[in-house]
Design an enzyme around this catalytic site. Structure first.
Site, PDB file in Angstrom:
ATOM      1  N   CYS A  89      34.925  35.759  29.617  1.00 58.85           N
ATOM      2  CA  CYS A  89      34.698  36.717  30.706  1.00 58.85           C
ATOM      3  C   CYS A  89      34.606  38.156  30.203  1.00 58.85           C
ATOM      4  O   CYS A  89      34.137  39.038  30.921  1.00 58.85           O
ATOM      5  CB  CYS A  89      35.775  36.577  31.769  1.00 58.85           C
ATOM      6  SG  CYS A  89      35.921  34.891  32.365  1.00 58.85           S
ATOM      7  N   HIS A 139      35.980  42.892  35.977  1.00 62.69           N
ATOM      8  CA  HIS A 139      35.611  41.477  35.994  1.00 62.69           C
ATOM      9  C   HIS A 139      36.072  40.856  37.314  1.00 62.69           C
ATOM     10  O   HIS A 139      37.217  41.031  37.733  1.00 62.69           O
ATOM     11  CB  HIS A 139      36.263  40.764  34.801  1.00 62.69           C
ATOM     12  CG  HIS A 139      36.144  39.281  34.883  1.00 62.69           C
ATOM     13  ND1 HIS A 139      34.958  38.643  35.168  1.00 62.69           N
ATOM     14  CD2 HIS A 139      37.072  38.298  34.747  1.00 62.69           C
ATOM     15  CE1 HIS A 139      35.156  37.343  35.192  1.00 62.69           C
ATOM     16  NE2 HIS A 139      36.425  37.107  34.948  1.00 62.69           N
ATOM     17  N   ASN A 178      33.838  33.699  40.477  1.00 62.22           N
ATOM     18  CA  ASN A 178      33.992  34.227  39.120  1.00 62.22           C
ATOM     19  C   ASN A 178      32.825  33.721  38.265  1.00 62.22           C
ATOM     20  O   ASN A 178      32.746  32.533  37.973  1.00 62.22           O
ATOM     21  CB  ASN A 178      35.337  33.745  38.568  1.00 62.22           C
ATOM     22  CG  ASN A 178      35.577  34.161  37.129  1.00 62.22           C
ATOM     23  OD1 ASN A 178      34.684  34.680  36.460  1.00 62.22           O
ATOM     24  ND2 ASN A 178      36.779  33.920  36.648  1.00 62.22           N
TER      25      ASN A 178
END
Ligand code: ACO
Length: 308
Positions: free
Chosen positions: A112, A235, A265
């Site tokens: 990520c 993020h 996500n």
């Protein structure tokens, strides 16, 4: 000295969406549980599109926005943990699809944190005078790595891609900090050919302490305070994590834009997708100060301070 400025952004989200109610048909969960624990309501899931297809479409949109031709690109960097091929890499596939014939192309995996690491890498090449025009992409088809029977993880993730065209200019990336802790690898793991496993609470604790810590360190290093930043583009993993960072930095939630309610996500793609959304809606103005920050498997984490 030249630095890397983002000239244009683009993103791609698959048309197919999966709501929390849809997921409650396949695992023992509910819309209420997912929304209150994560802030996620639905996510886009690739149906037929590969990671490289999504990356190439985001790239075309970013090039068109920036007014740059594919042939002008010196380099393409793709951050991904979910490539559709082990080789050729995703960046080379994008190169072929968009016709960026002179670009040097490689992928980078920092989960990520991938887009942050790729943008820092691009900025370093530009600052060193090696390249001028670089296309930085975050692209993920996490749906291919998810165990659709594991309610602890399958509710979290989505697919998509975001891209930024960066070029050598006076203003842009000011500074970055990043870090890694390989000893914490098992906290968030995906063996080759297998599915994602995660200790959610460990990741949560790590994220809510590490993100404010690295952001504060970066601001301090540049003699700036949290108030000097117009937007924190974090993020998009979990609304509760972002709210906690906002509280710890003592900054209003309006400075922490989110799109995880509709995207989930998307790992390395989440920051550039959000950046593109903000850019196209006219929320980002030339000269504003931004901090991009995130965390991911590895474990990895990073933050970038930049002028828009
Ligand atoms: N629906 C209903 N119940 C569930 C679900 C679900 N989808 N998932 C777990 N549960 C249950 C558990 O089985 C557990 O039940 P039990 O008490 O009977 O054992 C209960 O809910 C609580 O489980 P926890 O794991 O403690 O739930 P928590 O409040 O920690 O929320 C979550 C889980 C949302 C994953 C949270 O830990 C989190 O967000 N962690 C951060 C992880 C993250 O963001 N990862 C993203 C990937 S990593 C990255 O982006 C870098």
């Amino acid at each position: 000295m030249a630095t890397a400025r983002i000239l244009g952004t683009g993103s791609y989200l698959p048309d197919h969406t999966v709501t929390n109610d849809d997921l409650s048909q396949i695992v023992d969960t509910s819309d209420e549980w997912i929304r209150t624990r994560t802030g996620i309501c639905s996510r886009h899931i690739a149906k037929g599109e590969t990671t490289a297809d999504m990356a190439a479409e985001a790239a075309r949109r970013a090039l068109s926005f920036s007014g740059m031709q594919a042939e002008e690109l010196d380099m393409i960097l793709v951050a991904t943990v979910s490539p559709n091929k082990a080789m050729p890499n995703t960046a080379c596939q994008v190169q072929a699809k968009i016709g960026a014939d002179k670009a040097v192309c490689f992928d980078l995996n920092a989960a990520c944190s991938g887009f942050l690491f790729a943008l820092s890498t691009a900025a370093a090449y530009i600052q060193a005078g090696v390249y001028q025009n670089i296309l930085v992409i975050g692209a993920e088809a996490l749906s291919t790595l998810v165990d659709w029977k594991d309610r602890g993880t399958c509710i979290l993730f989505g697919d998509g891609a975001g891209a930024a065209v960066v070029t050598a200019e006076e203003d842009g990336v000011i500074d970055q900090l990043s870090g890694s802790d390989g000893k914490k690898g098992p906290v968030l793991n995906c063996d080759t050919g297998s599915t994602i496993s995660m200790n959610g609470q460990e990741v949560f604790k790590f994220a809510v302490s590490k993100v404010p810590e690295i952001v504060n360190a970066l601001l301090e290093k540049n003699q700036m305070s949290a108030e000097d930043v117009d937007f924190y583009i974090l993020h998009q993993a979990n609304k509760r994590i972002i709210d906690s960072v906002s509280r710890r930095l003592k900054q209003p939630e309006e400075k922490f834009p989110m799109n995880l309610d509709s995207c989930g996500n998307t790992s390395g793609a989440s920051i550039p997708i959000l950046l593109d959304e903000l850019n196209r809606s006219g929320k980002l103005l030339r000269g504003q100060t931004l901090v991009l920050s995130g965390f991911g498997a590895g474990l990895t984490w990073g933050a970038i301070l930049m002028k828009w």
